[in-house]
Design an enzyme around this catalytic site. Structure first.
Site, PDB file in Angstrom:
ATOM      1  N   ASP A  35      12.144   5.446  -6.466  1.00 54.68           N
ATOM      2  CA  ASP A  35      10.816   5.957  -6.834  1.00 54.68           C
ATOM      3  C   ASP A  35       9.778   5.155  -6.046  1.00 54.68           C
ATOM      4  OD1 ASP A  35       9.031   7.602  -8.401  1.00 54.68           O
ATOM      5  OD2 ASP A  35       8.567   5.824  -9.590  1.00 54.68           O
ATOM      6  N   GLU A  60       6.918  -0.763  -5.016  1.00 53.09           N
ATOM      7  CA  GLU A  60       5.492  -0.766  -5.342  1.00 53.09           C
ATOM      8  C   GLU A  60       4.785  -1.802  -4.470  1.00 53.09           C
ATOM      9  OE1 GLU A  60       3.161   0.974  -7.189  1.00 53.09           O
ATOM     10  OE2 GLU A  60       1.859  -0.571  -6.372  1.00 53.09           O
ATOM     11  N   ASN A  87       5.528  -2.410   1.004  1.00 56.96           N
ATOM     12  CA  ASN A  87       4.968  -1.163   1.506  1.00 56.96           C
ATOM     13  C   ASN A  87       6.126  -0.241   1.884  1.00 56.96           C
ATOM     14  OD1 ASN A  87       3.829   0.876   2.974  1.00 56.96           O
ATOM     15  ND2 ASN A  87       2.749  -0.466   4.422  1.00 56.96           N
ATOM     16  N   ASP A 113      -1.213   7.812  -3.867  1.00 56.69           N
ATOM     17  CA  ASP A 113      -2.665   7.657  -3.663  1.00 56.69           C
ATOM     18  C   ASP A 113      -3.139   8.709  -2.666  1.00 56.69           C
ATOM     19  OD1 ASP A 113      -2.805   5.502  -5.377  1.00 56.69           O
ATOM     20  OD2 ASP A 113      -2.499   4.012  -3.797  1.00 56.69           O
ATOM     21  N   LYS A 117     -10.577  10.382   2.413  1.00 58.09           N
ATOM     22  CA  LYS A 117     -11.312  10.422   3.686  1.00 58.09           C
ATOM     23  C   LYS A 117     -10.356  10.594   4.858  1.00 58.09           C
ATOM     24  CE  LYS A 117     -15.068   7.407   2.245  1.00 58.09           C
ATOM     25  NZ  LYS A 117     -15.505   6.034   2.211  1.00 58.09           N
ATOM     26  N   ASP A 149      -1.515  16.015  -8.118  1.00 56.67           N
ATOM     27  CA  ASP A 149      -2.527  16.945  -8.631  1.00 56.67           C
ATOM     28  C   ASP A 149      -3.594  17.210  -7.569  1.00 56.67           C
ATOM     29  OD1 ASP A 149      -2.953  14.091  -9.343  1.00 56.67           O
ATOM     30  OD2 ASP A 149      -4.963  14.799  -9.830  1.00 56.67           O
TER      31      ASP A 149
HETATM   32  C1  LIG Z   1      -1.705   6.984  -8.112  1.00 55.96           C
HETATM   33  S1  LIG Z   1      -0.517   5.747  -8.387  1.00 55.96           S
HETATM   34  C2  LIG Z   1       0.816   6.681  -9.160  1.00 55.96           C
HETATM   35  C3  LIG Z   1       1.763   5.779  -9.880  1.00 55.96           C
HETATM   36  C4  LIG Z   1       2.967   6.486 -10.513  1.00 55.96           C
HETATM   37  N1  LIG Z   1       3.867   7.001  -9.511  1.00 55.96           N
HETATM   38  C5  LIG Z   1       2.555   7.578 -11.480  1.00 55.96           C
HETATM   39  O1  LIG Z   1       2.832   8.760 -11.178  1.00 55.96           O
HETATM   40  O2  LIG Z   1       1.966   7.242 -12.524  1.00 55.96           O
HETATM   41  C6  LIG Z   1       0.181   5.454  -6.764  1.00 55.96           C
HETATM   42  C7  LIG Z   1       0.981   4.176  -6.708  1.00 55.96           C
HETATM   43  O3  LIG Z   1       1.569   4.045  -5.405  1.00 55.96           O
HETATM   44  C8  LIG Z   1       1.410   2.704  -4.958  1.00 55.96           C
HETATM   45  N2  LIG Z   1       1.447   2.732  -3.486  1.00 55.96           N
HETATM   46  C9  LIG Z   1       0.492   3.211  -2.662  1.00 55.96           C
HETATM   47  N3  LIG Z   1       0.868   3.110  -1.370  1.00 55.96           N
HETATM   48  C10 LIG Z   1       2.113   2.552  -1.388  1.00 55.96           C
HETATM   49  C11 LIG Z   1       3.020   2.170  -0.361  1.00 55.96           C
HETATM   50  N4  LIG Z   1       2.731   2.351   0.932  1.00 55.96           N
HETATM   51  N5  LIG Z   1       4.203   1.614  -0.714  1.00 55.96           N
HETATM   52  C12 LIG Z   1       4.502   1.417  -2.034  1.00 55.96           C
HETATM   53  N6  LIG Z   1       3.670   1.751  -3.049  1.00 55.96           N
HETATM   54  C13 LIG Z   1       2.494   2.315  -2.740  1.00 55.96           C
HETATM   55  C14 LIG Z   1       0.064   2.295  -5.538  1.00 55.96           C
HETATM   56  O4  LIG Z   1      -0.119   0.899  -5.577  1.00 55.96           O
HETATM   57  C15 LIG Z   1       0.124   2.933  -6.926  1.00 55.96           C
HETATM   58  O5  LIG Z   1       0.761   2.098  -7.860  1.00 55.96           O
END
Ligand SMILES: C[S@@+](CC[C@H](N)C(=O)[O-])C[C@H]1O[C@@H](n2cnc3c(N)ncnc32)[C@H](O)[C@@H]1O
Length: 209
Positions: A35, A60, A87, A113, A117, A149
């Site tokens: 995940d 994460e 990452n 995320d 932009k 979404d």
């Molecule tokens: C909007 S949150 C959604 C969290 C979860 N998947 C949910 O549906 O509730 C997006 C998550 O992805 C993480 N994230 C963003 N870019 C990432 C990356 N390149 N590698 C790992 N995690 C990342 C963010 O820190 C954040 O915790």
């Protein structure tokens, strides 16, 4: 805690190796789900307790969330769950981590995320480099699940994945047998919020052919 971190920052160039699966899981032979962007890991904690026939790795980029999830692991009995800080776009550059892709049965990108932009689109987690890596290494029949979404992000993810000829999008009739990584249809935290707000959810499943 900041909600967004820039994945292109040099803080994330260094990569933590994920130990061999035999050291991480009680039964390393179980099918493996990854995940990406698992945040606090709540979704995976629940899923891994309900669905003990799979192993789960959460990746994460916010280190504090991973530290907290690992602390929580100490008081839990989840023998099929592992959290890795990093990452997702470069975590597989590490040679040990790259080996893990061969064992993956499915990957989810739940509500990534959006980085609205245009100049920030390169920060989005689904990028051609990652999809190429997955398409070259994931085994035949393995699956990618995407869910958001944000319509514009969904189009961007779909376009990026469909540019790989090795992934085929499943049609509505095809998807039913492929829900096994989440048979109880457990919702992520973002999903719960989106449902509460009655926002539309866009989702697709891709299969490696
Ligand atoms: C909007 S949150 C959604 C969290 C979860 N998947 C949910 O549906 O509730 C997006 C998550 O992805 C993480 N994230 C963003 N870019 C990432 C990356 N390149 N590698 C790992 N995690 C990342 C963010 O820190 C954040 O915790």
């Amino acid at each position: 805690m900041r909600q967004h971190v820039n994945p292109l920052s040099k803080n994330f160039f260094e990569i933590d190796p994920i130990p061999p699966l035999s050291q991480v899981f009680e039964n390393p032979k179980l099918p493996l789900h990854l995940d990406v962007g698992c945040a606090s890991g709540d979704f995976l904690f629940e899923l891994s307790l309900k669905n003990k026939n799979w192993n789960y790795i959460g990746i994460e980029i916010r280190e504090k969330l991973v530290l907290n999830a690992n602390l929580k692991m100490q008081s839990r009995e989840n023998k099929n769950l592992y959290f890795s800080f990093g990452n997702a776009n470069n975590i597989f550059d590490h040679s040990d981590n790259k080996l893990i892709i061969d064992f993956i049965n499915s990957i989810s990108f739940n509500f990534p995320d959006p980085w609205f932009k245009k100049k920030h689109h390169k920060r989005r987690v689904i990028q051609p480099k990652l999809i190429n890596l997955l398409s070259n290494s994931m085994k035949k029949g393995s699956l990618i699940f995407i869910k958001t979404d944000v319509r514009e992000l969904f189009d961007h993810m779909e376009l990026t994945i469909s540019e790989s000829i090795k992934f085929k999008k499943l049609t509505n009739q095809d998807v039913q047998p492929y829900q096994s990584f989440n048979p109880n249809k457990i919702q992520t935290n973002r999903e719960k919020y989106v449902i509460l707000k009655q926002l539309k959810i866009y989702e697709s499943i891709y299969k490696k052919i």
